[in-house]
Design a protein around this motif. Structure first.
Motif, PDB file in Angstrom:
ATOM      1  N   TYR B 220      22.448 -12.380  -3.152  1.00 17.70           N
ATOM      2  CA  TYR B 220      21.413 -13.403  -2.986  1.00 17.70           C
ATOM      3  C   TYR B 220      20.398 -13.299  -4.113  1.00 17.70           C
ATOM      4  N   ARG B 223      21.928 -14.460  -7.452  1.00 20.39           N
ATOM      5  CA  ARG B 223      22.036 -15.906  -7.575  1.00 20.39           C
ATOM      6  C   ARG B 223      20.671 -16.541  -7.782  1.00 20.39           C
ATOM      7  N   ALA B 224      19.668 -16.005  -7.068  1.00 16.51           N
ATOM      8  CA  ALA B 224      18.319 -16.549  -7.237  1.00 16.51           C
ATOM      9  C   ALA B 224      17.874 -16.385  -8.687  1.00 16.51           C
ATOM     10  N   PHE B 227      19.772 -18.861 -10.892  1.00 18.07           N
ATOM     11  CA  PHE B 227      19.364 -20.263 -10.814  1.00 18.07           C
ATOM     12  C   PHE B 227      17.952 -20.465 -11.339  1.00 18.07           C
ATOM     13  N   ASN B 228      17.061 -19.560 -10.995  1.00 17.15           N
ATOM     14  CA  ASN B 228      15.662 -19.771 -11.336  1.00 17.15           C
ATOM     15  C   ASN B 228      14.924 -18.438 -11.402  1.00 17.15           C
ATOM     16  N   ASN B 230      12.170 -17.641 -12.664  1.00 22.13           N
ATOM     17  CA  ASN B 230      10.733 -17.732 -12.379  1.00 22.13           C
ATOM     18  C   ASN B 230      10.467 -17.623 -10.893  1.00 22.13           C
ATOM     19  N   ALA B 231      11.250 -18.407 -10.118  1.00 24.31           N
ATOM     20  CA  ALA B 231      11.050 -18.371  -8.675  1.00 24.31           C
ATOM     21  C   ALA B 231      11.436 -17.001  -8.128  1.00 24.31           C
ATOM     22  N   TYR B 234       8.575 -14.724  -8.775  1.00 27.06           N
ATOM     23  CA  TYR B 234       7.487 -15.114  -7.882  1.00 27.06           C
ATOM     24  C   TYR B 234       7.725 -14.568  -6.480  1.00 27.06           C
ATOM     25  N   ALA B 235       9.019 -14.591  -6.066  1.00 30.62           N
ATOM     26  CA  ALA B 235       9.339 -14.156  -4.717  1.00 30.62           C
ATOM     27  C   ALA B 235       9.443 -12.639  -4.610  1.00 30.62           C
ATOM     28  N   MET B 237      11.309 -10.517  -6.640  1.00 26.65           N
ATOM     29  CA  MET B 237      12.528  -9.846  -7.088  1.00 26.65           C
ATOM     30  C   MET B 237      12.299  -9.302  -8.493  1.00 26.65           C
TER      31      MET B 237
ATOM     32  N   HIS C 345       8.721 -26.539  -8.471  1.00 28.83           N
ATOM     33  CA  HIS C 345      10.092 -26.473  -8.984  1.00 28.83           C
ATOM     34  C   HIS C 345      10.332 -25.195  -9.768  1.00 28.83           C
ATOM     35  N   LYS C 346       9.300 -24.786 -10.494  1.00 24.43           N
ATOM     36  CA  LYS C 346       9.483 -23.613 -11.327  1.00 24.43           C
ATOM     37  C   LYS C 346       9.372 -22.326 -10.509  1.00 24.43           C
ATOM     38  N   HIS C 347       8.383 -22.286  -9.615  1.00 26.20           N
ATOM     39  CA  HIS C 347       8.130 -21.032  -8.916  1.00 26.20           C
ATOM     40  C   HIS C 347       8.416 -21.074  -7.422  1.00 26.20           C
ATOM     41  N   GLY C 348       8.226 -22.222  -6.820  1.00 24.78           N
ATOM     42  CA  GLY C 348       8.244 -22.248  -5.367  1.00 24.78           C
ATOM     43  C   GLY C 348       9.624 -22.224  -4.755  1.00 24.78           C
ATOM     44  N   LEU C 349      10.585 -22.848  -5.434  1.00 23.38           N
ATOM     45  CA  LEU C 349      11.905 -23.001  -4.832  1.00 23.38           C
ATOM     46  C   LEU C 349      12.981 -22.660  -5.837  1.00 23.38           C
ATOM     47  N   VAL C 350      14.112 -22.226  -5.304  1.00 28.88           N
ATOM     48  CA  VAL C 350      15.319 -22.195  -6.128  1.00 28.88           C
ATOM     49  C   VAL C 350      16.036 -23.496  -5.784  1.00 28.88           C
ATOM     50  N   LEU C 351      15.938 -24.458  -6.685  1.00 29.86           N
ATOM     51  CA  LEU C 351      16.381 -25.812  -6.338  1.00 29.86           C
ATOM     52  C   LEU C 351      17.861 -25.883  -6.002  1.00 29.86           C
ATOM     53  N   ASP C 352      18.650 -24.968  -6.567  1.00 26.28           N
ATOM     54  CA  ASP C 352      20.085 -25.000  -6.295  1.00 26.28           C
ATOM     55  C   ASP C 352      20.475 -24.134  -5.098  1.00 26.28           C
ATOM     56  N   PHE C 353      19.496 -23.601  -4.414  1.00 31.16           N
ATOM     57  CA  PHE C 353      19.751 -22.926  -3.152  1.00 31.16           C
ATOM     58  C   PHE C 353      19.609 -23.952  -2.029  1.00 31.16           C
ATOM     59  N   GLU C 357      18.476 -20.966   2.487  1.00 29.50           N
ATOM     60  CA  GLU C 357      18.269 -19.818   1.603  1.00 29.50           C
ATOM     61  C   GLU C 357      16.841 -19.781   1.058  1.00 29.50           C
ATOM     62  N   ASN C 358      16.264 -20.957   0.833  1.00 30.77           N
ATOM     63  CA  ASN C 358      14.911 -20.988   0.300  1.00 30.77           C
ATOM     64  C   ASN C 358      13.877 -20.506   1.305  1.00 30.77           C
ATOM     65  N   VAL C 360      13.915 -18.022   3.155  1.00 30.69           N
ATOM     66  CA  VAL C 360      13.750 -16.567   3.249  1.00 30.69           C
ATOM     67  C   VAL C 360      13.617 -15.932   1.859  1.00 30.69           C
ATOM     68  N   LEU C 361      13.148 -16.738   0.910  1.00 34.96           N
ATOM     69  CA  LEU C 361      13.113 -16.279  -0.487  1.00 34.96           C
ATOM     70  C   LEU C 361      12.327 -14.977  -0.647  1.00 34.96           C
TER      71      LEU C 361
END
Lengths: 342, 358, 511
Positions: B220, B223-224, B227-228, B230-231, B234-235, B237, C345-353, C357-358, C360-361
């Motif tokens: 997980y 993949r995070a 994909f991103n 930055n996010a 932020y989360a 990781m 989009h940049k920080h809050g979410l993984v858009l492709d999740f 899944e988002n 419980v990031l």
């Protein structure tokens, strides 16, 4: 409009498949015709597997294939070859022939040694033969050459004809085979010209013309005027370097290897140390045709005419030098001179 | 409904049509070159499925391709482009050879796995170098992995040359029989085809890939990050650590590929004058398999069948091996350029849709 | 209405996407010289409709007339030929090119094989004078302000001969000053005979500038009204489908113990330039502290420093008397800090999740989601379902990719996730940016609800209205430090505006 265009592409592609199908029927009959034509003379099939150098390596693979083609023409046997693109292919290519019930399967080059050994053990009824390696199996004929003896002779030529007293040797991977070339060559040079200096260089590859070119350039820049190459495809680079220098007026020579390379590089080839791979292939294959094939090892020497220099050498080599070569050859054959192997 | 729609628009049809297009383009080229494409494809088919020996050898051909394909795909899932499968393959091969030859006196049940693990670990560590440089110094992994390919090639040759080379040979000694992963019963069954445990390992590796990436906590994270980043940061990781980890696991797959080639196929290591190419083929396999482990099983099989079958094409139809590379190239081209395939397929879909509306 | 046909008429436009009907039989008339506002929530179908007009999509049903003639617009070039120009929300400019180069791109006048810059420049100059669009034609795009870039976009459409201009959320990226300039430009454009469709969800602007409003909700036209005969309240109700209150209702704050204590912190940005310069602030439980300021005065870096994404060079940051400065983000999160990021989009979410899944990031590694290294998707699904239902996130399913949700629903999902962690400190950075009225109301209510539960809320926003409406106390940030502190009851926009510009005269200086 646009959609029609796209649809027509789909149709076109579909049409190709149909056309391809039509084409197939035609050539299938062609194929069977040619097979029947071939088998009218002899049912004996002989296969040969190249190493990664491929069948057009201008060296022993090509020489072996020429021998088989000759045989196909003269005796009507059916000859086939398979090229190996990587070392994984050795076993499968050999097996392709063995399992296809070919009367004899050749492995060309020492890198096939293990594969030939394995396949021979797995197929005790099959007959195999190998060039340049020794495989200890009852159904394998191993053919090696006394490269040191032939190299001695071209060494004599080089020793006599050098103007700078500096002579180069460019080898492929530092293997015993190649070391035999170097040792014989050096002995030959020093036998007729004790003042000459022989500079030995291994490029580490048989299929890298660029490395050969660099090695040759270094040797020539150091003052060498003759280079003996024993490096397979890498050797092409040596020739190209020499060609460039000859074109710009420098007087340099290359001594070819395995085949008579003056046929290919007539302007720079002084002479060649010919290994009669084609003769060996023909001879052993003939044994299969005659039913006299036996496993075991055979080393082809000067005496057997398995190694030597080609007649075309007279183009650049003066008669007195050739005479001297003949003298040394006689001495080696008679055992008066023992050519070192290392 | 939507799932069905997805199948038809996306995942399966496009690669299949791309393969068919590739075969057709290959056929056209063969026709132009004066060869008979149907006979050639028939020979290819026979070469692969014609008898047990060839079928077994095809499996042997497929095995490392699956593993290097997984290597590329795994890194890709974490947002990394591992072009170094080649180098990791060689390092894995060399490590397995070394352990296979130099470690003696162990029973097979320990020796063979040990050699495999050595190969996998070294492949992984080799890739982790690039990962570390990326994480700590921001060096682009494409560049480092390419450079490490060459380093690996010469390092492997050096090790074989210096420690493992018997007098007068161009390859290392044979590995101890205890390190071999060949399966003798299968070898016999498949008429001497070189069958080995690596084939099972490749399938297991795909399953591992799937479960690790989509079911595990670490997957997980990877993949995070992929994909991103930055996010992911932020989360909470650790992006850098994940980059290194992704490269390591990617390298483990490639290293394993090298190890099974030595322990299962050759039983020795040759001095290589150039890269074996299996690592690069892995990029194509990953592409065909759309970076999904089960896609890669299929993609690797396709690639292996085409590669192994090429000998049949040249034998049966006289087609030169270069040409089959063109066929493979065309297939990859059509998969990579999915837009073209979709574009050609579009009228078929839109027509169907229109009919529904009317 | 009788004499000339409308310049653009849409008749019964329907567009379906898998699973949804984006436009359901939409009809609309645009008359010459009119500004026609298209009002609707995010995801109501405004953009789809305009993409159809601009030839990017084909309608499944319906037709388009231009000047009374039916037309088929199957690609943007066709639309341009028909005199339709679109000013996109996200500019489509080539950054290293000059203004002139960007305007003529694709329509370069030629003299032989050479570009004819003279003709181009003259034409651009004429256009910019005619419509009052002042730009420096030789400036490079990356050197000019966002407002200027938008003018370049407008000039681009005019250069291509547009008579119908579509503005897609044109004010989303502009400062208040630039917005009033844009309004001026739009008036000038219609005065010169152009017709404008304005896509927006900002009621204030609609009331200011438009002649007619068409309200769209869930792909359907709800109503078309004359702006002068309507009111913001009426429009908002029609847009959202229920009554909306603009005033944020809240009880007076009851601040308790200090939750966040920032003491004299300094930090540099990624280019090594000092951006936080001895900044201090205190935030108590049960209050919302608004940080007002013009963009680029250190707000982003302050947030990053507070959340562990940026190292600080000196000073201290304490959350409930625990030092959190320079801790990695996870430690900061675990010490009770939640963060609604500025850029979702940049920080809050993984858009492709997936949404699941988002959700419980930040907590995926904890029980019950993580069981011995493997994720328990049942537990994750349960959590996601709970949050999605509780916060009314509109998503087809939990397995839908975050990418395919509207901005408002994405933001709701983030807020749900952050609030559900039950933080001591909630940092909300631009939490309503790009959202429509309904979503803004929702977000602001959530912030206040958190405050009422005794959480400390830090609100960073460039929208003065928001700061004034939501905060209990306001600090102003200028050039990396707090330059003043005021209370919303006792201040006004002007005073705040002055402080944001660096003057401390209005409020009492902050210690």
């Amino acid at each position: 409009m646009k959609k029609t265009f796209k649809l027509s592409i789909v149709m076109l592609l579909a049409l190709t498949v149909v056309l391809a199908g039509c084409g197939n029927k035609k050539s299938e009959t062609n194929g069977s015709a040619s097979t029947s034509e071939g088998s009218s003379k002899s049912d004996i099939k002989i296969g040969m597997v190249t190493d990664v150098g491929g069948v057009n390596d201008k060296s022993f693979n090509q020489s072996a294939w020429e021998g088989l083609q000759q045989l196909q023409k003269d005796k009507g046997v059916k000859a086939e070859y398979l090229q190996s693109t990587k070392s994984d292919d050795y076993n499968t290519n050999l097996n392709k022939f063995v399992k296809g019930k070919y009367a004899l399967t050749w492995g060309i080059g020492m890198s096939l040694g293990d594969a030939v050994g394995t396949v021979a053990k797995q197929n005790p009824d099959a007959k195999l033969a190998i060039i340049d390696a020794v495989v200890d199996a009852p159904n394998v004929k191993s053919v090696t050459f006394a490269e040191n003896e032939g190299s001695f002779l071209v060494g004599v030529v080089a020793g006599k004809m050098t103007k700078t007293n500096k002579i180069g040797f460019v080898g492929g991977i530092k293997l015993p085979v190649i070391e035999r070339f170097a040792a014989g060559f050096k002995a030959g040079v020093l036998a007729v010209n004790p003042n000459a200096e022989v500079n030995i260089n291994y490029t580490g590859a048989f299929d890298k013309p660029d490395l050969g070119k660099t090695a040759a350039a270094t040797q020539y820049n150091n003052g060498a005027d003759i280079i003996f190459q024993a490096a397979g495809g890498t050797g092409t680079g040596v020739f190209n370097e020499a060609l460039g220098r000859v074109k710009s007026g420098q007087k340099v020579w290359v001594i070819g290897v395995d085949k008579d390379q003056s046929l290919e590089f007539p302007d720079v080839t002084l002479t060649s140390m010919v290994k009669r791979v084609d003769e060996a292939v023909k001879r052993v294959s003939q044994e299969v045709i005659d039913g006299t094939f036996k496993g075991g090892q055979e080393t082809l020497t000067l005496k057997d005419n398995g190694v030597g220099i080609p007649d075309t050498s007279s183009k650049y080599v003066p008669a007195d030098v050739l005479k001297l070569v003949e003298d040394y050859k006689a001495k080696i054959v008679s055992g008066e001179i023992k050519v070192p192997e290392k | 409904m939507s799932k069905l729609y997805k199948i038809f628009t996306g995942s399966i049809v496009v690669p299949l049509v791309a393969i068919i297009f590739g075969l057709i383009v290959g056929a056209i080229i063969m026709l132009v070159g004066g060869y008979d494409p149907l006979l050639a494809y028939q020979s290819l088919f026979e070469q692969v499925f014609g008898n047990l020996y060839d079928f077994g050898e095809t499996l042997r051909e497929i095995t490392p391709l699956i593993l290097t394909g997984l290597a590329v795909a795994f890194a890709f899932r974490a947002g990394l482009f591992n072009i170094g499968g080649e180098g990791q393959f060689i390092v894995g091969m060399t490590a397995a050879t070394f352990v296979g030859i130099k470690v003696t006196g162990l029973p097979s049940i320990i020796h063979a796995p040990l050699a495999l693990i050595a190969g996998a670990l070294c492949g992984g560590l080799w890739a982790a170098i690039a990962g570390y440089l990326k994480a700590k110094r921001g060096v682009n992994e494409v560049i480092t992995t390419i450079m490490l390919n060459w380093t690996a090639l010469y390092l492997g040759n050096y090790i074989v040359n210096s420690f493992l080379l018997p007098e007068g040979m161009d390859h290392s000694e044979e590995i101890q029989p205890t390190a071999s992963i060949s399966i003798q019963s299968l070898v016999n069954f498949f008429n001497d085809a070189r069958m080995h445990w690596g084939m099972l390992l490749a399938v297991l590796a795909s399953v591992f890939f799937y479960y690790f990436l989509w079911k595990s906590k670490q997957g997980y994270e990877l993949r995070a990050v992929g994909f991103n980043p930055n996010a992911a940061e932020y989360a909470g990781m650790n992006v850098g650590r994940n980059v290194v980890k992704a490269m390591f696991i990617s390298g483990v797959f490639a290293g394993l590929a090298g190890a099974v080639q030595v322990l299962g196929v050759f039983h020795y290591q040759s001095i290589m004058s150039g890269s074996p190419g299996i690592g690069f083929d892995g990029i194509a396999v990953a592409l065909i398999g759309m970076n999904h482990p089960f896609g890669i099983l299929l993609g690797g099989s396709l690639f292996g069948i085409l590669t192994y079958g090429s000998a049949g094409m040249s034998f049966g139809a006289g087609v030169p091996p270069e040409l089959i590379r063109i066929v493979i190239g065309s297939i990859i081209f059509f998969i990579a350029a999915q837009g073209i395939v979709r574009w050609v397929l579009k009228p078929l879909y839109s027509k169907r849709k229109k009919e529904k509306v009317l | 209405m009788s004499a000339a046909p409308p310049v653009l008429e849409l008749k019964g436009i329907t567009k379906r996407f898998p699973g949804i009907v984006a436009n359901d039989s939409i009809s609309l008339k645009l008359n010459k010289g009119e500004i026609h506002a298209l009002l609707g929530e995010n995801g109501a179908g405004k953009s789809t409709l305009m993409n159809i007009v601009f030839g990017l999509y084909q309608p499944d049903e319906g037709s388009i007339d231009i000047n009374g003639q039916p037309v088929l617009i199957d690609n943007p070039n066709k639309a341009i030929d028909l005199g339709i120009g679109m000013v996109h929300q996200h500019f489509k400019l080539v950054e290293p090119f000059t203004v002139t180069e960007n305007i003529i791109l694709g329509m370069e006048p030629r003299k032989g094989i050479n570009l004819d810059y003279k003709t181009a420049s003259a034409k651009i100059k004429a256009l910019s004078e005619q419509y009052g669009l002042k730009v420096n034609p030789n400036a490079k795009i990356h050197d000019i302000s966002v407002g200027m870039q938008q003018r370049v976009e407008i000039l681009k459409t005019l250069y291509r001969g547009a008579d119908i201009l579509i503005f897609d959320e044109p004010t989303a990226v502009l400062t208040p000053q630039e917005i009033s300039e844009l309004m001026e430009i739009m008036r000038r454009l219609v005065a010169e005979g152009k017709s404008i469709i304005l896509i927006t969800h900002k009621l204030k602007e609609i009331m200011q500038i438009s002649d007619v409003v068409t309200i769209i909700r869930r792909g359907k036209v709800i109503d078309t009204v004359k702006t002068s005969e309507s009111s913001p309240h009426e429009l908002a109700e029609k847009m959202v489908g229920r009554s909306v209150s603009f005033k944020v209702d809240k009880k007076p704050a009851e601040p308790k113990e200090a939750v966040l204590q920032v003491n004299n912190i300094s930090a540099k940005n990624k280019d090594g330039v000092p951006v936080l310069d001895g900044l201090s602030l205190t935030l108590r439980a049960g209050e919302i502290l608004g940080v007002a300021g013009v963009d680029g005065n250190g707000q982003s870096e302050l947030i990053e420093a507070l959340t562990g994404l940026r190292k600080i060079d000196s000073g201290s940051i304490k959350v409930l008397s625990q030092e959190i400065s320079n801790l990695p983000p996870r430690k900061v999160i675990e010490s009770g800090v939640s963060h609604i990021p500025e850029d979702r989009h940049k920080h809050g979410l993984v858009l492709d999740f997936s949404m699941k899944e988002n959700m419980v990031l930040e907590t995926y590694y904890k029980e019950p989601y993580n069981r011995k290294g493997f994720l328990d998707y049942d537990a994750i699904g349960k959590q996601a379902k709970r949050l999605i239902e509780h916060f009314d996130v509109r998503t087809p399913s939990m397995d839908t990719l975050a990418r395919s949700l509207s901005g408002g629903n994405q933001q709701k999902a983030i807020i749900a996730r952050e609030i559900d962690k039950n933080p001591d400190l909630l940092i909300a950075a631009q939490p309503t940016r790009g959202l429509d009225v309904g979503a803004i109301e929702f977000v602001q209510r959530q912030l206040i609800a958190q405050r009422d539960q005794g959480k400390a809320v830090l609100l960073i926003s460039f929208e003065l209205d928001e700061i004034m409406n939501v905060s209990d106390r306001i600090v102003v940030i200028y050039e990396g430090r707090i330059v003043g502190e005021v209370y919303p009851e006792s201040t006004n926009d002007q005073e705040l505006g002055l402080m944001m510009a660096g003057s401390t005269a209005g409020g009492k200086a902050h210690e």
